[in-house]
Each structure stands twice: as C-alpha cells, then as structure tokens.
Write an enzyme that holds these catalytic residues in place. Structure first.
Site, PDB file in Angstrom:
ATOM      1  N   CYS A  70      38.321  15.643  24.596  1.00 25.33           N
ATOM      2  CA  CYS A  70      39.439  16.529  24.848  1.00 25.33           C
ATOM      3  C   CYS A  70      39.159  18.028  24.810  1.00 25.33           C
ATOM      4  O   CYS A  70      39.193  18.708  25.831  1.00 25.33           O
ATOM      5  CB  CYS A  70      40.535  16.180  23.847  1.00 25.33           C
ATOM      6  SG  CYS A  70      41.966  17.213  23.933  1.00 25.33           S
ATOM      7  N   HIS A 127      45.169  22.294  21.614  1.00 19.72           N
ATOM      8  CA  HIS A 127      43.941  21.687  21.099  1.00 19.72           C
ATOM      9  C   HIS A 127      42.714  22.577  21.257  1.00 19.72           C
ATOM     10  O   HIS A 127      41.605  22.100  21.509  1.00 19.72           O
ATOM     11  CB  HIS A 127      43.697  20.327  21.768  1.00 19.72           C
ATOM     12  CG  HIS A 127      43.086  19.333  20.822  1.00 19.72           C
ATOM     13  ND1 HIS A 127      42.823  18.034  21.175  1.00 19.72           N
ATOM     14  CD2 HIS A 127      42.688  19.457  19.532  1.00 19.72           C
ATOM     15  CE1 HIS A 127      42.296  17.391  20.142  1.00 19.72           C
ATOM     16  NE2 HIS A 127      42.206  18.237  19.138  1.00 19.72           N
TER      17      HIS A 127
END
Length: 459
Positions: A70, A127
């Site tokens: 990610c 993130h």
C-alpha cells in the site's frame, strides 16, 4: 485553411492547458487490494458496471504496475519517484510510526496548484504518515480532505486501534456511516463545491476491498453463490463500484464527461485468501505479476483516451505525476529527479521505448529483500538476505515475461550471464535508497509514542 489552423490552436490550448480556456478536470480513483481478476471486464462474477464503463468508454491499461503493497504505491503515485529515494518503499506505515512522506517531495497536488488548479481534493485513505501535521494532506498540496490517515479502519465505526480515524482537513469528523459510502458522498460534495467554469483535481483512494472484511447486508445478499470472507469481499467491491458510479454520475450531470481525465487502478494485487488475480502468478506482498500488475483503466474522451482499446505498454504508478504535468500544461521546474515518464501518448495507443522497471520491498520479519526488474522481454526476481540478516539465503528467478506472462518457467540456470547483468542493474537501483527507511511492519522497536487521540497529531 486559416479557420482550421485557428481551431487546432484552440484545441491544443484547451486540452494541453496552455491557454486561457479551462483545463480538464482530473480524477484518480485508487482501489485497495483489488484483485486483477475481480472486475467484470476481466470476467468476474462481481458486479462492477461503473468500473466496466470506464474500461469500455476509455482504455484498459493491461500492463499497469504498482508496488506489491500500500504505502509505497501511494508515495510513488504522489511524487513520480521510486519511494526508496525517500524511505517509503520497504514497507507500509503501521499505526504510531514516526514516518511519513517528506515535505521536501513535490506532490501531484502541489504541482497542480502551480498549474492553476485551485480546487484539489482528496477523499479516502491517506496512509502516508499521521504522527506529524507535516505529513497530512493539507500540508502537501490538498485544499480539501475527508478520510482516514491509517489503513484497515473499521468500515462501520471508522476506528483503528480503538480511536476514531475520520477527518475533514486536520479536524476529527463527526460523520458516521459505512466508510465506502462516506468516500463516495464526500467525493460528490467536493465536485459540486467547484464552480463548473473552474477545473479541479480529485484523488479518491478507497479503503475497499482491504480488510477488515465488513460489508452491508444488502450487498452481501447479492452473492449467494459465495461463502465466508470471499462473499463479503465481493460485496465490498460491489459497494465501491456503486460509489464510483456516484462520481461518474456527478460528472455527467455537470456536463463534464468529455473534459475529465479519470484514471482507475489498484494499489497492489489481491490477497490470496479472498481475491482473484486472474491468470497472473502471485498475490499482494509478492514480486510476481499478481502482486504488481494491477487492474487499471483510464478515460478522457476529449483527450482521445477512449474506444475500449487494450493498451499493452508497460506503465505504472510513478508515471502518473509526469503524465498529469502534460495534461495540466505544467511549465514549472521539478527539482527532484523523476523516475516516471509521461505516458499520455501510450494511453492513446502509441508505443513506449523499453525501460527498466523496478520493484523492491522488505516488509516481513524474516528480513529478506525482494527485488524485481522487468523489461519488455525479461523479468528478474532476486531474493536475498537484508543487511541485518546473518543467515545465508539467495534465490534467483528469470522469466521471458513477453511470452511467459504467468511466470511459469524459470530459465535462470540457462541464462546465468544475463542474470548477473540484470542483477547489476537491480543493484544500482537498490543503491539509490536513502539510509533512513520506514521500518518493517512488525518492527515494534520503532513504535513512536503513545495513543493518538482521534488520530489527530499535536505537532
């Protein structure tokens, strides 16, 4: 002839962004852990009519590459650079870590701000760092933000580690609902806040279909032939597609379909337990194609990205920023060296010159570096001990990726000189990494500080 010439000048100024006529809107939609085979246009039973519409009306990007996890993909997407250059390619950023994308990096949002885009929105999962304000979206170029700073938040409570993680700009949000619906609704709110005469940039990183596997009852009911988490996973993708539909319908109501560039892709391949990556070998957190060759499509009718063609040229996440520079007509300087290139013409069907494509990660507790190098013809996979691992280990694989896309026949033993040559190239890439690297995911020694109330940093 004079009239035709004038029209050509107008067209170029409109779509290249070099004149006074409105620049195109730009929307990037990012799925989270979506399997390559888990969309309708790749033959899935999962209902994705809106993603399929992008593919049918735009183009399918058949060789679009991401990192196998990610945070690195998001960092490279935002900067046009391999994240090893600034410490974010080795692993994702778990809660509490004192790591984030450095403010010195020049982001897509900052570039588009300089290119004349006053409205720059982000909705969904960040993130890229959360302990310090300097890592938050509004401090890296965005004028609008709603979403979560962490991954893997609860879909119904928006909690991570017992604290609410939903924000509007840098303030905790009191909104509640199913996360995927919150993302879709906030995206529409942002679009409708922009005057129709002004261009906007919208980045929509969904949390779906990443775990925890949680879905709404009405969406789960659509998949009676599935069981367990695979059933819920399908429902999560279905809901994401519905919310992508909200965005597409909003653009259509504003009469801006032709003049909006949309790019859709996944941040990495699907996870083995629930996803399908089609015929591709491997999964998320592997250097095989199933981990890095992700589902992707783009659409921009006015920019000649249309017709449902399959584009087989290799491109990916680091190419987004330089491509948007072309679309937005950005004429400024980029001080940091870019690794990506402008692939706009490739999206229109033109060929790209062969180039080296690198993958690197070292996320797990076994302390093994996994490197991959792809060219048009070859793919090297090289696994070896990290510098802090004293146990002997090395594994090398070589594939003719042009004819063996499923990586079924390892021909490293028959091509030892080629392997050594490719390893030399991969090692040169590896040495570009900065010393200060994001720690591995299970590295508890690098936890920074105590619980962050509502995930809102104080400094």
């Amino acid at each position: 002839m004079i009239l035709l010439a004038l029209l050509a000048i107008v067209e170029l100024s409109t779509f290249a962004g070099n004149g006074s006529i409105q620049k195109p809107n730009i929307i990037i939609i990012l799925a989270d852990d979506l399997g390559n085979g888990d969309v309708g246009f790749h033959g899935s039973d999962i209902k994705t009519p809106n993603i399929d519409r992008l593919a049918a009306e735009g183009v399918v990007l058949d060789q679009f590459y991401a990192c196998p996890m990610c945070s690195p993909t998001r960092a490279g997407l935002m900067t046009g650079r391999y994240p090893n250059r600034f410490g974010l390619m080795r692993a994702v950023i778990p809660p509490y870590r004192e790591y984030g994308m450095p403010p010195e990096e020049f982001t897509i949002a900052e570039m588009l701000g300089e290119a004349g885009y006053k409205h720059r929105g982000m909705v969904g999962k960040r993130h890229l760092g959360h302990r310090q304000k300097k890592w938050l979206p509004e401090n890296q170029g965005f004028t609008f933000y709603e979403g979560c700073y962490n991954g893997a938040i609860d879909y119904f409570t928006q909690e991570r580690e017992g604290e609410q993680d939903w924000h509007e700009l840098d303030k905790p949000s009191e909104k509640s609902g199913y996360t995927t619906d919150l993302v879709g609704d906030a995206s529409v709110t942002f679009i409708n806040s922009v005057p129709e005469t002004e261009p906007f940039f919208l980045y929509v990183p969904f949390t779906a279909p990443h775990s925890p596997f949680q879905a709404k009852t009405e969406d789960i009911a659509k998949y009676p032939e599935r069981t367990g988490d695979k059933k819920i996973y399908a429902a999560m993708i279905d809901c994401m597609d519905q919310n992508i539909g909200k965005i597409l319908n909003c653009i259509e109501k504003r009469g801006q379909v032709d003049d909006t560039f949309i790019l859709f892709f996944s941040d990495n391949g699907g996870v083995q337990r629930v996803a399908s990556n089609g015929d591709l070998r491997g999964w998320k957190l592997t250097p095989y194609q199933g981990g890095i060759n992700v589902v992707a499509a783009a659409r921009w009718p006015a920019g000649n990205i249309s017709g449902g063609e399959k584009i087989t040229e290799r491109m990916g996440y680091i190419d987004v920023l330089p491509t948007l520079m072309e679309i937005a007509g950005y004429e400024g300087q980029v001080e940091n060296e870019l690794d990506g290139i402008n692939v706009l013409d490739a999206m229109r069907g033109e060929n790209l010159e062969d180039r080296n494509w690198f993958t690197y990660f070292d996320q797990r507790s076994e302390k093994i570096e996994r490197l991959a190098l792809s060219t048009d013809e070859w793919k090297l996979i090289w696994e070896r001990n990290a510098g802090d691992n004293t146990s002997p280990f090395e594994k090398t694989e070589l594939y003719r990726i042009d004819t063996d896309k499923i990586e079924s026949v390892n021909i490293a033993e028959q091509n030892k000189e080629l392997v050594l040559s490719l390893q030399t190239v991969a090692e040169h890439f590896y040495r570009n990494k900065v010393e200060h690297q994001n720690p591995r995911y299970p590295d508890k020694e690098n936890l920074a500080g105590s619980v962050i109330k509502n995930w809102t940093p104080e400094k």
